[in-house]
Design an enzyme around this catalytic site. Structure first.
Site, mmCIF file in Angstrom:
data_model
loop_
_atom_site.group_PDB
_atom_site.id
_atom_site.type_symbol
_atom_site.label_atom_id
_atom_site.label_comp_id
_atom_site.label_asym_id
_atom_site.label_seq_id
_atom_site.Cartn_x
_atom_site.Cartn_y
_atom_site.Cartn_z
ATOM 1 C CG ASP A 18 5.592 1.187 2.745
ATOM 2 O OD1 ASP A 18 5.885 0.479 3.715
ATOM 3 O OD2 ASP A 18 5.799 0.869 1.557
ATOM 4 N NE ARG A 98 5.466 6.278 -8.471
ATOM 5 C CZ ARG A 98 4.585 5.743 -7.638
ATOM 6 N NH1 ARG A 98 3.538 6.465 -7.252
ATOM 7 N NH2 ARG A 98 4.733 4.526 -7.190
ATOM 8 C CG ASP A 127 8.085 4.460 -8.430
ATOM 9 O OD1 ASP A 127 8.029 4.851 -9.623
ATOM 10 O OD2 ASP A 127 7.524 3.429 -8.031
ATOM 11 C CB SER A 178 5.825 -4.366 -4.368
ATOM 12 O OG SER A 178 5.798 -3.000 -4.682
#
Ligand code: ARG
Length: 434
Positions: A18, A98, A127, A178
């Site tokens: 990604d 994060r 996220d 994931s």
């Protein structure tokens, strides 16, 4: 657009498909000069690999920051001290990473004069919220770009895009899940896990042994805390990141730390999540045990409310909010006497408490003992205490009638006071009549 006038964007870069595609896309579709930032919170690829990949995808600079101790000290320890677990079970590993990455993005953006930051999150997860909201709180003027929300590419389109533009991507067989991982835990979702009835297959786990296959003798360890902060493992003083890393291995070997949870995302979706968080589970158990010695009943009770609030704020991306910061002041103030040691046994997926001790313990044997010798509790004082403590209920019963609960079923009628010497079905012949 001339080279000089191109705006800059700092991209949070993991080196996966990604974000590798995102480097190229931000450069060519959005016209940015892309600077990448990879924050090492414990589970990132090799720095050289990350830099090579980012630069070959078109980034003008690639930063890799070791943020492991920063992560544990500033995000993980306060959360451990708060006792926060989202929905009572999730130690918040991803959710805690994060805001730190957002903070680093903002710092680099300031350094390189960027007008935007970017991340590789999709539109369906938590996220994106955590990045967007945190960046907004720290630098409201920065634009936040989320390529995955904008481009209409599925995974195979991304792979095709990468091949078409000669981008370096991992050629190895792709994980069916994931995964996001840092020192505090590994989060696994998608694939077969999307069926909440299906047991997570063995390949969903990477840090923990299958509990039934873990050594049956288990192991024991002692964790030392200093004012709420874990400092030692079996007597050895360890730096924060090392202590957590070592516990992940030790507890993981014993199958400790697996969490299978159907969780409520902020975006309204229920989602099946599998976590591996051996250190978080062990340290959480140990810290709670020490608090039970060192904190008063009222502080413990109030802290449970704070823990829930803290977990939700963190989960929802509100780490940099006034409320979380105020709660942090409260939590910190409760940790002054949370010093001492906790003994734990780890065995086949379970962690159990063996013992705890603290120089600042409120537990007093002379008060707690049921032995007469050494007992310092004033037994006579209980009478006066109860006269007053029970007063409101006695008053109410006297004035308004007994507080007897009418709906409560009566005891089953068994012959009372007759000793037959035989046990009657459903009854206990030794039952005393009173
Ligand atoms: N559900 C967890 C959270 O919201 C983990 C998310 C993990 N992300 C991932 N890319 N697998 O904190």
């Amino acid at each position: 657009m001339t080279e000089a006038s191109r705006p800059r964007c700092v991209l949070a870069f993991s080196g996966g498909l990604d974000t590798t595609v995102a480097v190229h896309w931000l450069t060519h579709t959005r016209g940015y000069e892309v600077v990448t930032l990879s924050a090492d919170l414990g589970e990132t690829a090799d720095a050289e690999v990350l830099q090579r990949r980012a630069l070959s995808a078109g980034a003008v600079a690639a930063h890799v920051v070791d943020a492991k101790d920063l992560f544990i000290t500033n995000f993980v320890w306060p959360t451990l001290q708060a006792g926060a677990l989202y929905q009572g079970v999730y130690p918040l590993a991803t959710a805690l990473g994060r805001p730190l990455i957002a903070r680093l993005l903002v710092e680099v953006a300031r350094e390189v004069g960027a007008s935007a930051v970017a991340h590789g999150c999709t539109a369906k997860g938590n996220d994106q919220v955590r990045f967007d909201v945190a960046v907004g709180a720290l630098a409201p003027g920065l634009e936040v770009v989320a390529p995955l929300r904008e481009w209409r590419m599925g995974r195979s389109d991304e792979i095709a895009y990468a091949h078409e533009h000669g981008l370096e991507i991992t050629a190895t067989t792709e994980s069916p899940y994931s995964v996001d991982a840092n020192l505090w835990g590994r989060s696994v979702e998608t694939g077969i896990l999307e069926d909440p009835w299906v047991e997570p297959p063995a390949d969903a786990f990477a840090w923990t042994a299958e509990p039934s296959r873990a050594p049956s003798e288990g192991s024991e360890l002692v964790i030392g805390f200093d004012e709420g902060t874990p400092r030692t493992l079996d007597g050895e003083i360890l730096e924060p990141a090392l202590l957590v890393a070592r516990l992940n291995v030790l507890a993981g070997q014993q199958g400790v730390g697996r969490i299978d949870h159907v969780e409520d995302r902020l975006v309204g979706i229920k989602s099946r999540e599998v976590y591996e968080a051996p250190a978080a589970v062990v340290l959480g158990t140990a810290h709670r045990a020490l608090e039970s010695l060192a904190l008063s009943r009222d502080v413990l009770r109030f802290k449970r409310l704070v823990a829930d609030e803290w977990a939700q704020l963190t989960y929802d991306g509100l780490w940099f909010s006034a409320l979380r910061q105020s709660l942090a002041a409260f939590v910190a103030s409760t940790q002054k006497f949370v010093t001492g040691e906790v003994r734990l046994r780890l065995r086949q997926g379970a962690v159990s408490l063996v013992g705890r001790s603290s120089p600042t313990s409120l537990y007093r044997r002379d008060l707690a003992t049921y032995e007469l010798a050494g007992d310092s509790f004033r037994h006579q004082a209980a009478e006066g205490f109860l006269t007053i403590f029970g007063l409101p209920l006695r008053t109410q019963a006297a004035v308004q009638g007994s507080l007897w609960e009418e709906g409560l079923p009566l005891l089953p009628s068994v012959p009372r006071g007759i000793a037959t010497g035989e046990s009657s079905p459903g009854g206990d012949s030794d039952a005393e009549a009173d």
